[in-house]
Design a protein around this motif. Structure first.
Motif, PDB file in Angstrom:
ATOM      1  N   VAL A 179      18.065   3.677  13.130  1.00 16.00           N
ATOM      2  CA  VAL A 179      17.667   3.913  11.742  1.00 16.00           C
ATOM      3  C   VAL A 179      17.401   2.549  11.110  1.00 16.00           C
ATOM      4  CG1 VAL A 179      18.315   4.898   9.513  1.00 16.00           C
ATOM      5  CG2 VAL A 179      19.118   5.970  11.640  1.00 16.00           C
ATOM      6  N   HIS A 180      16.195   2.364  10.582  1.00 15.20           N
ATOM      7  CA  HIS A 180      15.741   1.052  10.135  1.00 15.20           C
ATOM      8  C   HIS A 180      15.633   0.993   8.614  1.00 15.20           C
ATOM      9  CE1 HIS A 180      14.307  -0.188  14.278  1.00 15.20           C
ATOM     10  NE2 HIS A 180      14.554   1.106  14.413  1.00 15.20           N
ATOM     11  N   LEU A 181      16.326   0.030   8.021  1.00 16.57           N
ATOM     12  CA  LEU A 181      16.220  -0.187   6.587  1.00 16.57           C
ATOM     13  C   LEU A 181      14.918  -0.936   6.314  1.00 16.57           C
ATOM     14  CD1 LEU A 181      17.520   0.033   3.762  1.00 16.57           C
ATOM     15  CD2 LEU A 181      18.516  -2.232   4.157  1.00 16.57           C
ATOM     16  N   ALA A 182      13.976  -0.287   5.643  1.00 12.36           N
ATOM     17  CA  ALA A 182      12.661  -0.868   5.374  1.00 12.36           C
ATOM     18  C   ALA A 182      12.669  -1.494   3.986  1.00 12.36           C
ATOM     19  CB  ALA A 182      11.572   0.195   5.490  1.00 12.36           C
ATOM     20  N   ALA A 183      13.180  -2.722   3.918  1.00 13.69           N
ATOM     21  CA  ALA A 183      13.280  -3.431   2.642  1.00 13.69           C
ATOM     22  C   ALA A 183      12.153  -4.434   2.460  1.00 13.69           C
ATOM     23  CB  ALA A 183      14.629  -4.132   2.536  1.00 13.69           C
ATOM     24  N   LEU A 184      11.586  -4.925   3.567  1.00 13.26           N
ATOM     25  CA  LEU A 184      10.456  -5.842   3.462  1.00 13.26           C
ATOM     26  C   LEU A 184       9.215  -5.084   3.003  1.00 13.26           C
ATOM     27  CD1 LEU A 184      10.617  -8.144   6.631  1.00 13.26           C
ATOM     28  CD2 LEU A 184      11.036  -8.782   4.258  1.00 13.26           C
ATOM     29  N   PRO A 185       8.371  -5.702   2.194  1.00 11.00           N
ATOM     30  CA  PRO A 185       7.154  -5.011   1.741  1.00 11.00           C
ATOM     31  C   PRO A 185       6.223  -4.713   2.909  1.00 11.00           C
ATOM     32  CG  PRO A 185       7.126  -7.335   1.100  1.00 11.00           C
ATOM     33  CD  PRO A 185       8.502  -7.047   1.599  1.00 11.00           C
ATOM     34  N   PHE A 186       5.643  -3.530   2.893  1.00  9.74           N
ATOM     35  CA  PHE A 186       4.775  -3.095   3.983  1.00  9.74           C
ATOM     36  C   PHE A 186       3.443  -3.841   4.026  1.00  9.74           C
ATOM     37  CE2 PHE A 186       6.927   1.330   3.842  1.00  9.74           C
ATOM     38  CZ  PHE A 186       7.912   0.901   4.721  1.00  9.74           C
ATOM     39  N   PHE A 187       3.002  -4.427   2.908  1.00 13.21           N
ATOM     40  CA  PHE A 187       1.748  -5.178   2.951  1.00 13.21           C
ATOM     41  C   PHE A 187       1.910  -6.438   3.798  1.00 13.21           C
ATOM     42  CE2 PHE A 187       3.774  -7.773  -0.268  1.00 13.21           C
ATOM     43  CZ  PHE A 187       3.296  -9.046   0.007  1.00 13.21           C
ATOM     44  N   ILE A 223      13.221   3.845   3.303  1.00  7.41           N
ATOM     45  CA  ILE A 223      12.296   3.042   2.500  1.00  7.41           C
ATOM     46  C   ILE A 223      12.904   2.632   1.167  1.00  7.41           C
ATOM     47  CG2 ILE A 223      10.082   3.057   1.300  1.00  7.41           C
ATOM     48  CD1 ILE A 223       8.988   4.872   3.434  1.00  7.41           C
ATOM     49  N   MET A 224      12.808   1.338   0.868  1.00 10.99           N
ATOM     50  CA  MET A 224      13.134   0.810  -0.447  1.00 10.99           C
ATOM     51  C   MET A 224      11.842   0.353  -1.105  1.00 10.99           C
ATOM     52  SD  MET A 224      16.557  -1.513   0.210  1.00 10.99           S
ATOM     53  CE  MET A 224      16.812  -1.707  -1.565  1.00 10.99           C
ATOM     54  N   THR A 225      11.559   0.846  -2.301  1.00  9.15           N
ATOM     55  CA  THR A 225      10.357   0.410  -3.017  1.00  9.15           C
ATOM     56  C   THR A 225      10.526  -0.997  -3.552  1.00  9.15           C
ATOM     57  OG1 THR A 225       9.727   2.667  -3.611  1.00  9.15           O
ATOM     58  CG2 THR A 225       8.871   0.893  -5.005  1.00  9.15           C
ATOM     59  N   ILE A 284      22.479   1.764   3.651  1.00  8.14           N
ATOM     60  CA  ILE A 284      23.037   1.466   4.974  1.00  8.14           C
ATOM     61  C   ILE A 284      24.211   2.396   5.252  1.00  8.14           C
ATOM     62  CG2 ILE A 284      24.251  -0.262   6.357  1.00  8.14           C
ATOM     63  CD1 ILE A 284      22.556  -2.392   4.864  1.00  8.14           C
ATOM     64  N   GLU A 285      25.065   2.577   4.245  1.00  7.57           N
ATOM     65  CA  GLU A 285      26.231   3.452   4.412  1.00  7.57           C
ATOM     66  C   GLU A 285      25.809   4.916   4.522  1.00  7.57           C
ATOM     67  OE1 GLU A 285      30.412   3.243   2.321  1.00  7.57           O
ATOM     68  OE2 GLU A 285      29.015   4.314   0.994  1.00  7.57           O
ATOM     69  N   ARG A 286      24.926   5.355   3.646  1.00  2.00           N
ATOM     70  CA  ARG A 286      24.550   6.776   3.580  1.00  2.00           C
ATOM     71  C   ARG A 286      23.805   7.237   4.833  1.00  2.00           C
ATOM     72  NH1 ARG A 286      23.996  10.353  -0.621  1.00  2.00           N
ATOM     73  NH2 ARG A 286      22.539  12.078  -0.324  1.00  2.00           N
ATOM     74  N   TYR A 287      22.889   6.402   5.318  1.00  2.69           N
ATOM     75  CA  TYR A 287      22.043   6.809   6.437  1.00  2.69           C
ATOM     76  C   TYR A 287      22.451   6.173   7.761  1.00  2.69           C
ATOM     77  CZ  TYR A 287      19.072   8.473   2.650  1.00  2.69           C
ATOM     78  OH  TYR A 287      18.601   9.124   1.535  1.00  2.69           O
ATOM     79  N   ALA A 288      23.557   5.435   7.757  1.00  9.68           N
ATOM     80  CA  ALA A 288      24.052   4.762   8.970  1.00  9.68           C
ATOM     81  C   ALA A 288      22.955   3.905   9.607  1.00  9.68           C
ATOM     82  CB  ALA A 288      24.587   5.778   9.975  1.00  9.68           C
ATOM     83  N   CYS A 289      22.350   3.057   8.769  1.00  9.98           N
ATOM     84  CA  CYS A 289      21.275   2.181   9.257  1.00  9.98           C
ATOM     85  C   CYS A 289      21.802   1.262  10.350  1.00  9.98           C
ATOM     86  CB  CYS A 289      20.710   1.342   8.115  1.00  9.98           C
ATOM     87  SG  CYS A 289      19.856   2.299   6.845  1.00  9.98           S
ATOM     88  N   THR A 290      20.999   1.101  11.372  1.00 10.31           N
ATOM     89  CA  THR A 290      21.383   0.253  12.504  1.00 10.31           C
ATOM     90  C   THR A 290      20.634  -1.071  12.529  1.00 10.31           C
ATOM     91  OG1 THR A 290      19.718   1.358  13.878  1.00 10.31           O
ATOM     92  CG2 THR A 290      21.973   2.231  13.949  1.00 10.31           C
ATOM     93  N   ASN A 291      19.394  -1.067  12.045  1.00  8.01           N
ATOM     94  CA  ASN A 291      18.543  -2.262  12.129  1.00  8.01           C
ATOM     95  C   ASN A 291      18.000  -2.640  10.751  1.00  8.01           C
ATOM     96  OD1 ASN A 291      18.476  -0.830  14.819  1.00  8.01           O
ATOM     97  ND2 ASN A 291      17.415  -2.712  15.377  1.00  8.01           N
ATOM     98  N   TRP A 292      18.019  -3.934  10.474  1.00  9.84           N
ATOM     99  CA  TRP A 292      17.522  -4.421   9.199  1.00  9.84           C
ATOM    100  C   TRP A 292      16.768  -5.726   9.424  1.00  9.84           C
ATOM    101  CZ3 TRP A 292      20.962  -7.012   4.933  1.00  9.84           C
ATOM    102  CH2 TRP A 292      20.158  -7.305   3.815  1.00  9.84           C
ATOM    103  N   VAL A 293      15.456  -5.680   9.242  1.00  4.06           N
ATOM    104  CA  VAL A 293      14.623  -6.874   9.308  1.00  4.06           C
ATOM    105  C   VAL A 293      14.330  -7.304   7.882  1.00  4.06           C
ATOM    106  CG1 VAL A 293      12.436  -7.843  10.106  1.00  4.06           C
ATOM    107  CG2 VAL A 293      13.628  -6.150  11.504  1.00  4.06           C
ATOM    108  N   ASN A 294      14.482  -8.588   7.590  1.00  4.25           N
ATOM    109  CA  ASN A 294      14.424  -9.045   6.204  1.00  4.25           C
ATOM    110  C   ASN A 294      13.914 -10.471   6.127  1.00  4.25           C
ATOM    111  OD1 ASN A 294      16.742 -10.758   6.844  1.00  4.25           O
ATOM    112  ND2 ASN A 294      17.905  -8.841   6.843  1.00  4.25           N
ATOM    113  N   ILE A 295      13.980 -11.040   4.937  1.00  9.25           N
ATOM    114  CA  ILE A 295      13.832 -12.478   4.771  1.00  9.25           C
ATOM    115  C   ILE A 295      15.198 -13.006   4.348  1.00  9.25           C
ATOM    116  CG2 ILE A 295      11.379 -12.504   4.232  1.00  9.25           C
ATOM    117  CD1 ILE A 295      12.098 -12.655   1.278  1.00  9.25           C
TER     118      ILE A 295
END
Length: 554
Positions: A241-249, A270-272, A283-294
C-alpha cells in the motif's frame, strides 16, 4: 560500461531487465483484468477498485475522443492536483494514443500560456480550484476545450478525516466549460486501442539554462523502463500500500506513487495536499507499507509533536530524492522505525531515477548506484574524458529511460548529448563524484539552477518575470541556503530612480506571488543601487550567490 558499482549491487537482483513491449495504458488494462475487485485507490475515506477505475478511464476516453475530438498524437494538458481524477485522466489520454502534458498546478496563467502554445495543446483537464488560471486562455492559445474536475466528487458520504484542504471539499461550481460528472454521464465508448511502445506518451516540461521551459519527449518505452525498474528494485508486491504524497505531475510522483503501484496491482492512498497529520492518519488507517517522498516531507513529518500517537509500524520502505536528507534526520528515522532512508537520483529528462541506493546498503546524502541497464559516468565537462574515482566532474547517463529529446528544439537536444564508445549519453549538468564502492555523490551544478524543496527553479525564468514589474530596472536571482527547503529564491533588484524609497520588499514579493508558481517566487528581495557586472555588462550572479553563502556561515 561503468561497472564500478557492481560489487555493491543487491545480490538478489539481476543487472539487466527486459522492458515490456506493452504500453503504460496496457498496465492498467492488465491490472483491471487481474484484480477487478481489489482496491486501487483510497481517497480521504473513499475506496475505488480496479474495475471502478478502468470503467471511468474508458468512459472519459470516449468523451475526449467524441466530444473534444482528441486524436492519437494530440497533446492534452493535465493540470490538477493529486486526486482520483488525475489517475483516470492520465490513463484516458493514453487510451486514445494521445500525449499527456503534465503541468505543475502551481503554475500561473503566463506559464500556462507558454506551455500550451509551445506544444500546441488543444484540450485540457483542469482542477476546479485552478480553473481561473486557464479559462481566459482559449483566445490567446491553441487551447480549444476544457474539462473541469471538482475533487469532492470522489469523497465518501461520511468523512473520517478532519480539516481537509479547501480545494478537496469544495462543491462543484458553475462555469461555462464542461464539468467532470457531465462528461462521464455521456457514456461514450472510445475507438479500438492501437498504441505501441514507440509512441510518444508524455511531454513533461523542464527548464534549461535559457530559463524557458522545454518539453521532454518520452515514449511509452522510457516510462515502462523506469516503472518496471522501480518495481523490481524496491521489491514490491501487489499486497503493498503506497502513500501517494508526491505530486503526480512530478516525474518521481507519477512513476513511484502512481504508475508503478497500479501496474503491479497494489493500492495507492492519495493525498491532494501535503499535511503531516493526514499522512500519519493515512499510514495508520490503511497500513501503508511504502512511502516515496522528498526529504522536506520527512523532516516535517518527524517534527510533528504528536507523531508518537500514531501507529505507523506498517511502513517497510521510505525513500525519495530531489534533495539530500539531513544525516541527523536519517538517524532519527532509523532509531524510531528501524528503516534507512533510501535516496535516488534522476531528472525530468530521464523520467525519474537513473540511480538508486541499494535498499540493504544505502548511504545517506548519496545519489546511489546506476540502476538496471544504466551506464553512468563522471567526465571532465571540458575535455569530456572520464575522471578517476573521487574526482569531480559532470554526471552523464545512458539508459532506456533517457528521453528522445526536447520538443521542437533540435539544437538544444544536440547540445545535451555526447557520444562515447558508440553510446548516446545525456549530459545532466550536475557535478558529482564516484566513491570507491561505485556510489555517486552530488557536488555542484553546472547549470544555473536552484533546488527549492525538490523543485527546480531556473533563475533566468524568475528574472524574466521580475523585469515585467514596472518599478524594477535590473534583477538577478540566486539560491540561498535554507534549513528547511534546502535552498530558497532570493532576488537582487535595482529600482528605477523614480521608484527608489517608494517600493518595499513586501510589495515585490506579493506581486511575484501573483505572477509565478509558489515554489518559484522570491522569498526575499534585496534592493541595490547597482549589480556587479563584467566588462561587457553581464551580471555576475555567481558573485552574489557566493556572498550569500558566506553570509549564511557567519
Amino acid at each position: 560500461m561503468n561497472t564500478k558499482h557492481y560489487p555493491s549491487w543487491p545480490g538478489r537482483l539481476p543487472k539487466t531487465l527486459t522492458v515490456p513491449g506493452t504500453t503504460v495504458y496496457d498496465n492498467i488494462l492488465v491490472s483491471a483484468k487481474r484484480y477487478p475487485d481489489k482496491v486501487a485507490v483510497h481517497y480521504y475515506g473513499a475506496s475505488y477498485t480496479y474495475a471502478d477505475l478502468f470503467l471511468e478511464v474508458e468512459g472519459l476516453a470516449g468523451f475526449l475522443e467524441h466530444s473534444f475530438n482528441v486524436r492519437k498524437g494530440d497533446r492534452v494538458m493535465l493540470y490538477m492536483q493529486n486526486a482520483p481524477q488525475y489517475v483516470i485522466s492520465m490513463f484516458a489520454i493514453l487510451r486514445l494514443g494521445a500525449v499527456v502534458v503534465p503541468i505543475n498546478p502551481m503554475n500561473k496563467e503566463a506559464e500556462l500560456e507558454f506551455c500550451i502554445n509551445d506544444c500546441g495543446i488543444k484540450a485540457g483537464i483542469v482542477g476546479q480550484e485552478i480553473y481561473e488560471n486557464v479559462q481566459g486562455l482559449k483566445a490567446s492559445t491553441t487551447l480549444e476545450s476544457i474539462l473541469v474536475a471538482a475533487y469532492s466528487d470522489y469523497l465518501p458520504d461520511q468523512q473520517p478525516f478532519t480539516n481537509l484542504p479547501d480545494e478537496v471539499v469544495a462543491p462543484v461550481k458553475q462555469h461555462s466549460d464542461v464539468r467532470w460528472g457531465d462528461a462521464l454521464a455521456e457514456g461514450r465508448v472510445p475507438s479500438e486501442y492501437t498504441g505501441s511502445q514507440e509512441d510518444v506518451a508524455f511531454l513533461p516540461y523542464t527548464s534549461g539554462t535559457t530559463g524557458m521551459p522545454k518539453g521532454c519527449v518520452h515514449t511509452h518505452y522510457s516510462y515502462q523502463a523506469n516503472t518496471f525498474s522501480a518495481a523490481h528494485w524496491s521489491g514490491v508486491a501487489n499486497s503493498t500500500v503506497h502513500l501517494a504524497a508526491l505530486p503526480f505531475f512530478h516525474v518521481t510522483g507519477v512513476i513511484h506513487s502512481l504508475i508503478m503501484p497500479l501496474t503491479i496491482g497494489a493500492s495507492i492512498v492519495i493525498m491532494t495536499r501535503w499535511n503531516r497529520e493526514h499522512a500519519a492518519e493515512m499510514i495508520e488507517r490503511y497500513a501503508c507499507t511504502n512511502w516515496v517522498n522528498i526529504s522536506t516531507m520527512v523532516v516535517d513529518f518527524l517534527a510533528n509533536p504528536r507523531i508518537q500517537d500514531y501507529d505507523i509500524s506498517s511502513l517497510t520502505s521510505i525513500s525519495g530524492g530531489g534533495a539530500a536528507l539531513p544525516e541527523a534526520v536519517g538517524e532519527q528515522l532509523h532509531e524510531w522505525l528501524g528503516l534507512r532512508y533510501v535516496e535516488g537520483y534522476g531528472l525530468t529528462e530521464t523520467i525519474s531515477h537513473t540511480h538508486f541506493n541499494p535498499p540493504d546498503a544505502p548511504k545517506l546524502q548519496c545519489l546511489g548506484i546506476p540502476a538496471f541497464d544504466v551506464d553512468s559516468r563522471v567526465i571532465d565537462p571540458v575535455t569530456l574524458q572520464e575522471v578517476e574515482v573521487g574526482e569531480v566532474g559532470e554526471i552523464i547517463v545512458n539508459g532506456p529511460q533517457v528521453f528522445e529529446g526536447y520538443y521542437n528544439r533540435p539544437e538544444e537536444t544536440a547540445e545535451s548529448f555526447i557520444e562515447i564508445e558508440g553510446k548516446r549519453f545525456f549530459r545532466t549538468g550536475d557535478m558529482g563524484r564516484i566513491d570507491e564502492d561505485g556510489y555517486f555523490f552530488m557536488v555542484d551544478r553546472i547549470k544555473r539552477m536552484i533546488n527549492a524543496s525538490g523543485f527546480n527553479v531556473w533563475p533566468s525564468e524568475v528574472e524574466s518575470y521580475l523585469f515585467n514589474h514596472p518599478d524594477i530596472q535590473q534583477a538577478c536571482v540566486v539560491g540561498v541556503p535554507d534549513p528547511v527547503r534546502g535552498e530558497s529564491v532570493k532576488a537582487f533588484a535595482v529600482l528605477h530612480p523614480e521608484s527608489e524609497g517608494k517600493v518595499r520588499e513586501e510589495d515585490i514579493i506579493d506581486w511575484a506571488k501573483e505572477q509565478m508558481a509558489a515554489y518559484k517566487y522570491p522569498r526575499s528581495v534585496e534592493f541595490r543601487t547597482s549589480l556587479p557586472t563584467t566588462a561587457s555588462g553581464k551580471i555576475l550572479w555567481r558573485q552574489l550567490q557566493n556572498e550569500e553563502a558566506e553570509r549564511s556561515k557567519s
